[in-house]
Design an enzyme around this catalytic site. Structure first.
Site, PDB file in Angstrom:
ATOM      1  N   SER A   1     -17.600   4.118 -98.762  1.00 19.55           N
ATOM      2  CA  SER A   1     -16.682   4.025 -97.620  1.00 19.55           C
ATOM      3  C   SER A   1     -17.377   4.077 -96.269  1.00 19.55           C
ATOM      4  O   SER A   1     -16.722   3.891 -95.238  1.00 19.55           O
ATOM      5  CB  SER A   1     -15.639   5.146 -97.705  1.00 19.55           C
ATOM      6  OG  SER A   1     -14.824   4.982 -98.847  1.00 19.55           O
TER       7      SER A   1
ATOM      8  N   ASP B   1       0.728   2.102 -98.537  1.00 18.25           N
ATOM      9  CA  ASP B   1      -0.159   2.533 -99.623  1.00 18.25           C
ATOM     10  C   ASP B   1       0.611   3.381-100.630  1.00 18.25           C
ATOM     11  O   ASP B   1       0.906   4.551-100.375  1.00 18.25           O
ATOM     12  CB  ASP B   1      -1.325   3.346 -99.042  1.00 18.25           C
ATOM     13  CG  ASP B   1      -2.139   4.016-100.143  1.00 18.25           C
ATOM     14  OD1 ASP B   1      -2.255   3.432-101.238  1.00 18.25           O
ATOM     15  OD2 ASP B   1      -2.659   5.122 -99.894  1.00 18.25           O
TER      16      ASP B   1
END
Length: 643
Positions: free
Chosen positions: A328, A352
């Site tokens: 990430s 999400d």
């Protein structure tokens, strides 16, 4: 019956004697004529040739190797110097016919081992120039010098000489950045200038020592010496002094280097700290490390085998050669790409539910937070490291645009100015996969690139440069270890074409410069936001940090399964990564940390990043040093408490 007595013919005998005298005289005169002719030929016709041979037998030109340039840190602390050492040398041409037997005598006199004998022979058989003394044993003790002197009559062509030998007083601290020197091997001997390296037995093998070898070496000198019949010097006729190598001041700081090593102690990993304003490498740590002094005069077989075969790979430069999925930590660069390409804005929201699905596909690409974060925008996606958002963003960008943008950040190419060992890493593409695997590129592979997984491979140095570029709003400064070489900046060096430094990289010009601040805001929320993944680390900071965590898988996990550390071998656990820069509004340092099998970027790598930043930014009073303060700083108040 008695024989008649022969009467002697004196006249005939006289004629015979006269003939013999004449023949003898002719022979003597002829031989004298031949001798005179030969003498005339040698002394008159070939006078120049034989006088030159005679002079060469009496007068020799000996090279004087230059002293190697010194290496300092940015504050003038010695990192690499030269110290006097006594070495045992042997000149094969002056040692008699059986030089192998002479090696046996040396081993006997000094009471050495069979391994030493084999090493001596190996060194003597290496390529060399005629009449050049070959060092076979270094750092002689006083006792060994005395033994050689007492037995000198048994050791023709063997001498004890004093020379300067490279020494690294800081030991392991700069082994992977400064590197080390070692004996010149046969392959290197063929490539080197035979004149300039006359009398030189060591050359830079790795790191700064190798990259700046032409500058550190200097220029050879000469002296004409008169020798006796045994080859010993009786007097010096003429001398031309060598030009010493240039001194190098590094951009690295020994205090920060030691603080970074202390923060990483006991772990396998790497730390890189850069100055975003100019590309100075402030610290570069790869642990575990090794003592470079072992390699200068020749490391023993057992000692080298121990380093080479260690499961922790101390000889491996993780900063420059270690290839890891960025995880990430790459998301801020992907966010900048999405903003500039116009596929998202700062206000674009993605829902999400804990996963992402491609249209018409059942496969679920999971978010690390299985319960999902609901509606997220760009800033929150960075703060929460929301995978679903970046799956969507990568899908909108496509692999071609994603690769183009990340390439501008240095992914998949060498980013440094003076680190020849650097690996370019890998930024995969359709063409690369077709050439490598003979397969087409799949849409799902684009998604996982968006979260720094899949085929993508980066070095810790590249990740530090990504952080520096965001801190510097896209301005490129190639990371470099050398700050100046005898007062000249590395970029201004005049070098041969084959040794030219890399060309500058083009700055990243986003269509809307405000996009940089949007990415920076999201990274600041990672450290100081209420739901930031590294908020526990940011709570104690007296300056504002912009950071991003990353966790890179070492082994794949099956669809629907959850990572369980208890079921995974220690060396198969996830790598922990973190990049950051600070102070956020006036960046003075950018840091990347990678810990092999550390598992948690926020929990394990982020605290190390803060320790490194504190060591550079804070004074003895625990506050920002005056040179690092800006009007926005609130002295004595944790920055996480600021609005």
């Amino acid at each position: 019956m008695p024989q008649p007595i022969r009467i002697k013919d004196h006249e005939r005998d006289a004629r015979l004697v006269r003939k013999r005298v004449v023949v003898g005289a002719v022979a003597i005169v002829s031989l004298i004529g031949v001798l005179i002719a030969r003498l005339y030929f040698l002394q008159v016709i070939q006078y120049d040739y034989h006088s030159t041979l005679s002079e060469n037998n009496r007068v020799h030109v000996q090279p004087i190797p230059p002293s190697r340039g010194l290496i300092y840190d940015r504050n003038g602390v010695i990192i690499a110097d030269n110290r006097p050492s006594f070495s045992l040398t042997m000149t094969r041409e002056r040692s008699g016919k059986d030089w192998l037997q002479l090696l046996d005598v040396i081993v006997e006199v000094l009471a050495l081992s069979p391994d030493d004998r084999r090493l001596f022979e190996k060194r003597m058989r290496q390529g060399r120039r005629p009449f050049e003394p070959v060092p076979i044993l270094f750092e002689l003790s006083e006792e060994q010098i005395a033994l050689i002197a007492v037995n000198q009559f048994r050791l023709p062509g063997v001498e004890v000489i004093a020379q300067l030998v490279r020494h690294y007083p800081q030991g392991e601290h700069f082994a992977h950045s400064v590197g080390y020197v070692g004996r010149i091997n046969e392959a290197e001997l063929k490539k080197l200038d035979p004149i300039n390296y006359s009398g030189t037995h060591h050359i830079g093998k790795t790191g700064i020592e190798r990259f700046y070898e032409p500058e550190l070496h200097g220029s050879v000198g000469y002296e004409e010496v008169e020798t006796n019949a045994r080859g010993r010097i009786s007097r010096v006729l003429k001398r031309t002094d060598p030009q010493p190598g240039k001194d190098i001041h590094l951009s690295m700081d020994i205090g920060l280097q030691q603080a970074a090593e202390a923060a990483l102690a006991g772990k396998r990993g790497a730390i890189v700290a850069l100055d975003p304003a100019n590309g100075d490498v402030l610290a570069m740590v790869s642990l575990p490390s090794f003592d470079p002094n072992l390699f200068v005069t020749g490391i023993g077989l057992s000692a080298y085998a121990e380093l080479r075969d260690s499961i922790d790979r101390p000889l491996f430069n993780r900063v420059l050669r270690g290839l890891y999925p960025p995880g990430s930590t790459i998301k801020p660069a992907v966010a900048a790409a999405g903003l500039d390409a116009g596929v998202v804005t700062g206000d674009t929201r993605v829902f999400d539910p804990g996963y992402f699905q491609l249209p018409n596909y059942d496969h679920k690409y999971r978010n690390w937070n299985r319960t999902g974060d609901g509606w997220v925008n760009l800033e929150m996606a960075i703060m929460r490291s929301n995978d679903t958002y970046f799956y969507e963003l990568a899908h909108r960008l496509g692999v071609d645009r994603l690769g183009l943008y990340l390439g501008r950040f240095g992914i998949g190419q060498k980013v440094s100015l003076d680190m020849f060992e650097e690996s370019p890493g890998l930024m995969p593409s359709r063409e690369w996969k077709r050439a490598r695997y003979r397969q087409a590129w799949y849409p799902g592979e684009t998604l996982i690139l968006g979260i720094g997984q899949g085929y993508m491979q980066t070095t810790p140095l590249q990740l530090a440069q990504v952080a520096a570029l965001i801190a510097n709003k896209g301005k490129w400064n190639r990371p470099h270890l050398a700050k100046d070489i005898d007062g000249v900046a590395p970029q201004d060096l005049v070098r041969p074409p084959e040794l030219q430094l890399p060309s500058p990289m083009a700055d990243i010009q986003l269509r809307d410069p405000k996009s940089w601040q949007q990415v920076s805001n999201g990274m600041q929320q990672v450290m100081h936001g209420a739901r930031g993944t590294a908020r526990k680390v940011g709570e104690s900071a007296v300056y504002r940090i912009a950071g991003k965590s990353g966790t890179a898988q070492v082994v794949a996990i099956k669809q629907g399964e959850k990572y369980d550390r208890s079921k995974v071998q220690e060396r198969h656990r996830d790598h922990a990564l973190f990049i950051a820069f600070a102070p956020a509004d006036n960046p003075k340092i950018a840091v990347a940390v990678m810990i092999e099998n550390g598992e948690s970027g926020s929990g394990v790598a982020a605290p190390i990043v803060k320790k490194v930043m504190d060591a550079w930014l804070l004074g003895p009073d625990g506050q920002l040093k005056p040179e690092f303060r800006s009007p926005a700083d609130v002295s004595g108040k944790p920055m996480s408490a600021q609005p």
